[in-house]
Motif scaffolding. Structure first.
Motif, PDB file in Angstrom:
ATOM      1  N   GLN A  46      38.328  -6.832  75.921  1.00 19.59           N
ATOM      2  CA  GLN A  46      37.080  -6.808  75.159  1.00 19.59           C
ATOM      3  C   GLN A  46      36.592  -8.212  74.825  1.00 19.59           C
ATOM      4  O   GLN A  46      35.414  -8.539  75.010  1.00 19.59           O
ATOM      5  N   LEU A  47      37.505  -9.037  74.340  1.00 16.97           N
ATOM      6  CA  LEU A  47      37.119 -10.389  73.952  1.00 16.97           C
ATOM      7  C   LEU A  47      36.730 -11.224  75.165  1.00 16.97           C
ATOM      8  O   LEU A  47      35.767 -11.993  75.123  1.00 16.97           O
ATOM      9  N   GLN A  48      37.472 -11.083  76.259  1.00 15.30           N
ATOM     10  CA  GLN A  48      37.160 -11.854  77.455  1.00 15.30           C
ATOM     11  C   GLN A  48      35.795 -11.461  78.013  1.00 15.30           C
ATOM     12  O   GLN A  48      35.034 -12.321  78.495  1.00 15.30           O
ATOM     13  N   ARG A  49      35.473 -10.174  77.945  1.00 19.21           N
ATOM     14  CA  ARG A  49      34.169  -9.723  78.425  1.00 19.21           C
ATOM     15  C   ARG A  49      33.044 -10.355  77.614  1.00 19.21           C
ATOM     16  O   ARG A  49      32.037 -10.802  78.170  1.00 19.21           O
ATOM     17  N   SER A  50      33.211 -10.420  76.301  1.00 16.70           N
ATOM     18  CA  SER A  50      32.193 -11.048  75.455  1.00 16.70           C
ATOM     19  C   SER A  50      32.089 -12.541  75.738  1.00 16.70           C
ATOM     20  O   SER A  50      30.990 -13.103  75.775  1.00 16.70           O
ATOM     21  N   LEU A  51      33.239 -13.189  75.958  1.00 16.14           N
ATOM     22  CA  LEU A  51      33.232 -14.627  76.232  1.00 16.14           C
ATOM     23  C   LEU A  51      32.611 -14.959  77.579  1.00 16.14           C
ATOM     24  O   LEU A  51      32.162 -16.088  77.799  1.00 16.14           O
ATOM     25  N   ASP A  52      32.588 -13.977  78.485  1.00 15.88           N
ATOM     26  CA  ASP A  52      32.001 -14.204  79.803  1.00 15.88           C
ATOM     27  C   ASP A  52      30.473 -14.214  79.764  1.00 15.88           C
ATOM     28  O   ASP A  52      29.831 -14.687  80.713  1.00 15.88           O
ATOM     29  N   TYR A  53      29.889 -13.695  78.694  1.00 16.84           N
ATOM     30  CA  TYR A  53      28.429 -13.730  78.579  1.00 16.84           C
ATOM     31  C   TYR A  53      27.975 -15.148  78.243  1.00 16.84           C
ATOM     32  O   TYR A  53      28.752 -15.951  77.708  1.00 16.84           O
ATOM     33  N   PRO A  54      26.717 -15.486  78.550  1.00 20.54           N
ATOM     34  CA  PRO A  54      26.232 -16.853  78.291  1.00 20.54           C
ATOM     35  C   PRO A  54      26.285 -17.205  76.805  1.00 20.54           C
ATOM     36  O   PRO A  54      26.200 -16.325  75.940  1.00 20.54           O
ATOM     37  N   GLU A  55      26.426 -18.485  76.520  1.00 19.48           N
ATOM     38  CA  GLU A  55      26.351 -18.935  75.134  1.00 19.48           C
ATOM     39  C   GLU A  55      24.961 -18.622  74.578  1.00 19.48           C
ATOM     40  O   GLU A  55      23.977 -18.572  75.309  1.00 19.48           O
ATOM     41  N   GLU A  56      24.900 -18.424  73.276  1.00 18.79           N
ATOM     42  CA  GLU A  56      23.636 -18.118  72.587  1.00 18.79           C
ATOM     43  C   GLU A  56      23.045 -16.782  73.035  1.00 18.79           C
ATOM     44  O   GLU A  56      21.838 -16.553  72.898  1.00 18.79           O
ATOM     45  N   SER A  57      23.865 -15.883  73.584  1.00 21.02           N
ATOM     46  CA  SER A  57      23.370 -14.591  74.043  1.00 21.02           C
ATOM     47  C   SER A  57      23.794 -13.484  73.094  1.00 21.02           C
ATOM     48  O   SER A  57      24.688 -13.650  72.260  1.00 21.02           O
ATOM     49  N   ALA A  58      23.162 -12.320  73.247  1.00 20.23           N
ATOM     50  CA  ALA A  58      23.520 -11.161  72.430  1.00 20.23           C
ATOM     51  C   ALA A  58      24.949 -10.723  72.707  1.00 20.23           C
ATOM     52  O   ALA A  58      25.644 -10.222  71.813  1.00 20.23           O
ATOM     53  N   ASP A 104      33.557 -11.650  65.189  1.00 15.74           N
ATOM     54  CA  ASP A 104      34.143 -12.793  64.492  1.00 15.74           C
ATOM     55  C   ASP A 104      35.179 -13.486  65.371  1.00 15.74           C
ATOM     56  O   ASP A 104      35.280 -14.718  65.376  1.00 15.74           O
ATOM     57  N   ALA A 105      35.958 -12.694  66.105  1.00 10.29           N
ATOM     58  CA  ALA A 105      36.972 -13.273  66.991  1.00 10.29           C
ATOM     59  C   ALA A 105      36.322 -14.124  68.078  1.00 10.29           C
ATOM     60  O   ALA A 105      36.777 -15.231  68.378  1.00 10.29           O
ATOM     61  N   VAL A 106      35.245 -13.624  68.666  1.00  6.68           N
ATOM     62  CA  VAL A 106      34.537 -14.382  69.705  1.00  6.68           C
ATOM     63  C   VAL A 106      33.940 -15.655  69.118  1.00  6.68           C
ATOM     64  O   VAL A 106      33.969 -16.717  69.744  1.00  6.68           O
ATOM     65  N   TYR A 107      33.409 -15.569  67.907  1.00  6.29           N
ATOM     66  CA  TYR A 107      32.809 -16.730  67.249  1.00  6.29           C
ATOM     67  C   TYR A 107      33.824 -17.861  67.107  1.00  6.29           C
ATOM     68  O   TYR A 107      33.478 -19.043  67.252  1.00  6.29           O
ATOM     69  N   ILE A 108      35.075 -17.516  66.826  1.00  7.40           N
ATOM     70  CA  ILE A 108      36.117 -18.533  66.690  1.00  7.40           C
ATOM     71  C   ILE A 108      36.580 -19.024  68.059  1.00  7.40           C
ATOM     72  O   ILE A 108      36.743 -20.225  68.280  1.00  7.40           O
ATOM     73  N   LEU A 109      36.774 -18.104  68.995  1.00  9.06           N
ATOM     74  CA  LEU A 109      37.321 -18.473  70.297  1.00  9.06           C
ATOM     75  C   LEU A 109      36.355 -19.281  71.150  1.00  9.06           C
ATOM     76  O   LEU A 109      36.779 -20.137  71.932  1.00  9.06           O
ATOM     77  N   GLU A 110      35.049 -19.056  71.014  1.00  9.84           N
ATOM     78  CA  GLU A 110      34.099 -19.672  71.929  1.00  9.84           C
ATOM     79  C   GLU A 110      34.034 -21.195  71.791  1.00  9.84           C
ATOM     80  O   GLU A 110      33.578 -21.882  72.703  1.00  9.84           O
ATOM     81  N   ASP A 111      34.481 -21.730  70.661  1.00  9.13           N
ATOM     82  CA  ASP A 111      34.462 -23.174  70.474  1.00  9.13           C
ATOM     83  C   ASP A 111      35.675 -23.860  71.088  1.00  9.13           C
ATOM     84  O   ASP A 111      35.710 -25.089  71.206  1.00  9.13           O
ATOM     85  N   LEU A 112      36.700 -23.092  71.474  1.00  5.90           N
ATOM     86  CA  LEU A 112      37.915 -23.662  72.046  1.00  5.90           C
ATOM     87  C   LEU A 112      37.745 -23.893  73.545  1.00  5.90           C
ATOM     88  O   LEU A 112      36.923 -23.242  74.200  1.00  5.90           O
ATOM     89  N   LEU A 142      26.373   1.181  77.451  1.00 11.60           N
ATOM     90  CA  LEU A 142      26.594   0.662  76.107  1.00 11.60           C
ATOM     91  C   LEU A 142      27.856  -0.206  76.077  1.00 11.60           C
ATOM     92  O   LEU A 142      28.933   0.236  76.477  1.00 11.60           O
ATOM     93  N   VAL A 143      27.712  -1.452  75.617  1.00 11.06           N
ATOM     94  CA  VAL A 143      28.860  -2.361  75.589  1.00 11.06           C
ATOM     95  C   VAL A 143      29.136  -2.919  74.193  1.00 11.06           C
ATOM     96  O   VAL A 143      30.168  -3.543  73.964  1.00 11.06           O
ATOM     97  N   GLY A 144      28.231  -2.706  73.241  1.00 15.06           N
ATOM     98  CA  GLY A 144      28.462  -3.236  71.906  1.00 15.06           C
ATOM     99  C   GLY A 144      27.312  -2.930  70.971  1.00 15.06           C
ATOM    100  O   GLY A 144      26.351  -2.244  71.341  1.00 15.06           O
ATOM    101  N   MET A 165      27.613  -9.764  69.781  1.00 16.00           N
ATOM    102  CA  MET A 165      27.812  -8.341  69.521  1.00 16.00           C
ATOM    103  C   MET A 165      29.224  -8.025  69.060  1.00 16.00           C
ATOM    104  O   MET A 165      30.164  -8.783  69.255  1.00 16.00           O
ATOM    105  N   GLN A 166      29.336  -6.867  68.464  1.00 21.83           N
ATOM    106  CA  GLN A 166      30.620  -6.292  68.050  1.00 21.83           C
ATOM    107  C   GLN A 166      30.965  -5.200  69.048  1.00 21.83           C
ATOM    108  O   GLN A 166      30.160  -4.301  69.306  1.00 21.83           O
ATOM    109  N   THR A 167      32.138  -5.265  69.651  1.00 21.97           N
ATOM    110  CA  THR A 167      32.486  -4.303  70.707  1.00 21.97           C
ATOM    111  C   THR A 167      33.099  -3.020  70.158  1.00 21.97           C
ATOM    112  O   THR A 167      33.380  -2.095  70.925  1.00 21.97           O
ATOM    113  N   ASP A 168      33.331  -2.953  68.850  1.00 22.86           N
ATOM    114  CA  ASP A 168      33.787  -1.711  68.224  1.00 22.86           C
ATOM    115  C   ASP A 168      32.573  -0.945  67.715  1.00 22.86           C
ATOM    116  O   ASP A 168      31.795  -1.459  66.910  1.00 22.86           O
TER     117      ASP A 168
END
Length: 471
Positions: free
Chosen positions: A144-156, A117-125, A261-263, A160-163
């Motif tokens: 954790q959040l930066q790693r998820s944001l580094d993945y391509p848009e529209e990607s798994a 959910d955090a990535v979903y909000i941050l990725e639009d900024l 395993l990352v998420g 994903m949830q990192t917890d």
């Protein structure tokens, strides 16, 4: 008792209205009370009204409020505002609301969310605002959040949830259960436990129900599922959603290029993807792009104008075909009355076939293996419907203008245009996909052009030959 059934507050004699009416919409009385509390700056009353609402209801409420009420609404709720409600908003509403909130409040609220959910909000900024918020988060959360944001848009990786819970294969079921009871940092919801080696590479998974039904002394390695197929973090989310749908999955592991395993992915996020992709295809078929109901009129007009210009060009092309038969139309005015029927019927038939084809391509139900079978079916459907419509329209036209030959002409033209409508409605999306053009966006323009041009040319051309009329 559900939120919508709340009627009495223990702290007041006033009656709290139902949140939603019988049709499922936010009730007018409830909205009035919320707007009054915002106008009065009454935080206590606002918390009483919305404090127990589900995040989806809060999201609907925010979208219903006027733009100048949304920021004060969040600020009045303060720590009681669930930032998960932001994931329920249209993108344009969410971005405008985020601009009104201080970075400190955003960081605090986002830090309490599940990582997806955090990535979903941050990725639009934009990158600057992302950095301002991430810098105020604890180091582990920020990484954790930066790693998820580094993945391509529209990607798994973005989805994903990192917890998650990962244990070694030599642990017993008892150790695993004790760990889940004692550990503080666990996901809010999970359906399986992942098994990893010392390098954190995925070995398998164990569903929770299997753990609960197994004796405590049993080793995890003995009950784990080694055939569980993870998704790569860079995999397209639409492909992931299709796999979830096809195999009735509830959750799945996400791994990096090295198999670590990352998420994990949860079905609730996949449902959102399926809905978003379906809505995207539906809007694209009408040439609306990423338009949302909350967009202002300038954004909406701009997004629609491009395809309206393209449609204007195709309409001019159809008009040029009509101009070729100017003399024919002058000689028999009835042709001008009837020719829109031919084009309209072909356009409708082509759109029906095109809609089915575009959706089948999106879900990978249409490919080279079954293309010719589907094409044969569409031709037969076009012939059958074409003959049926030809009889109806032909008889009506003959009676209308007291001209049996004219009824026959329009009947033949209808059959011809229906066949081309079926062919173009199927083949144009297929060809566009082959040349890497989104068929959902471009198909309607080309299909309409084909049915208009063929319809006018067939009807007016047959009429000119049949009645020996001048061109």
């Amino acid at each position: 008792m559900t939120e919508a059934e709340r009627i009495d507050s223990p702290d007041t004699d006033d009656q709290v209205p139902t949140v939603r009416d019988e049709e499922g919409r936010l009730s007018g009385e409830f909205l009035t009370l919320v707007e009054t509390a915002i106008a009065d700056g009454d935080a206590a009353q606002l918390k009483e009204l919305v404090g127990d609402l589900h995040e989806a209801d809060v999201g609907d409420l925010i979208e219903t409020l006027d733009a100048d009420e949304r920021g004060p609404f969040v600020q009045l709720l303060g720590e009681d505002f669930d930032f998960a409600a932001l994931t329920e908003l249209d993108e344009s509403v969410r971005l405008k609301l985020l601009e009104e909130l201080p970075a400190e409040a955003l960081a605090e609220g986002i830090g309490e969310l599940e990582s997806d959910d955090a990535v979903y909000i941050l990725e639009d900024l934009d990158a600057e605002n992302q950095a301002a918020i991430l810098d105020q988060l604890p180091y582990s959360d920020r990484v954790q959040l930066q790693r998820s944001l580094d993945y391509p848009e529209e990607s798994a990786g973005r989805l994903m949830q990192t917890d998650f819970i990962a244990v070694p294969p030599f642990w017993s079921v008892g150790q695993t259960i004790d760990y889940m009871r004692e550990a503080e940092e666990l996901p809010d919801t999970f359906h399986e436990i992942f098994v990893v080696d010392p390098g954190f590479r995925l070995l398998g998974s164990v569903p929770l129900d299997k753990i609960l039904r197994t004796k405590r002394a049993t080793k995890i390695a003995e009950i784990m599922n080694e055939d569980a197929q993870p998704f790569e973090a860079t995999e397209d989310r639409e492909e992931v959603a299709r796999s979830f749908e096809r195999y009735n999955m509830v959750s799945a592991a996400v791994v990096d290029d090295a198999g670590r395993l990352v998420g994990m992915l949860m079905v609730d996020d996949i449902v959102d993807v399926i809905q978003e992709e379906a809505e995207e295809d539906l809007r694209a078929l009408a040439g609306l792009g990423d338009e949302e109901i909350s967009d202002d009129f300038i954004v909406t007009a701009r997004s629609r104008f491009t395809w309206l210009v393209v449609n204007l060009g195709t309409a001019i092309l159809a008009s040029l075909v009509i101009s070729l038969f100017e003399g024919t139309i002058e000689a028999m005015v009835a042709l001008a009355v009837l020719m829109p029927i031919v084009a309209s019927m072909g356009g409708n038939a082509g759109t029906q076939t095109m809609t089915v084809a575009v959706r089948a391509l999106a879900t990978q139900e249409l490919d080279a293996r079954n293309l010719w079978r589907v094409l044969r079916r569409e031709v037969l459907v076009s012939l059958l419907n074409g003959f049926g419509l030809a009889v109806l329209i032909g008889v009506a036209s003959a009676m209308w203008f007291s001209n049996t030959a004219l009824g026959a002409v329009i009947g033949v033209a209808i059959v011809i245009n229906m066949i081309f409508a079926g062919l173009s409605g199927l083949m144009i999306p297929v060809v566009l996909e082959k040349v890497k053009v989104d068929p959902a966006i471009a198909s309607s323009v080309f299909v309409t052009t084909v049915t208009d041009v063929i319809g006018f040319f067939a009807f007016l051309g047959i009429a000119a030959l049949w009645f020996n009329l001048p061109l």
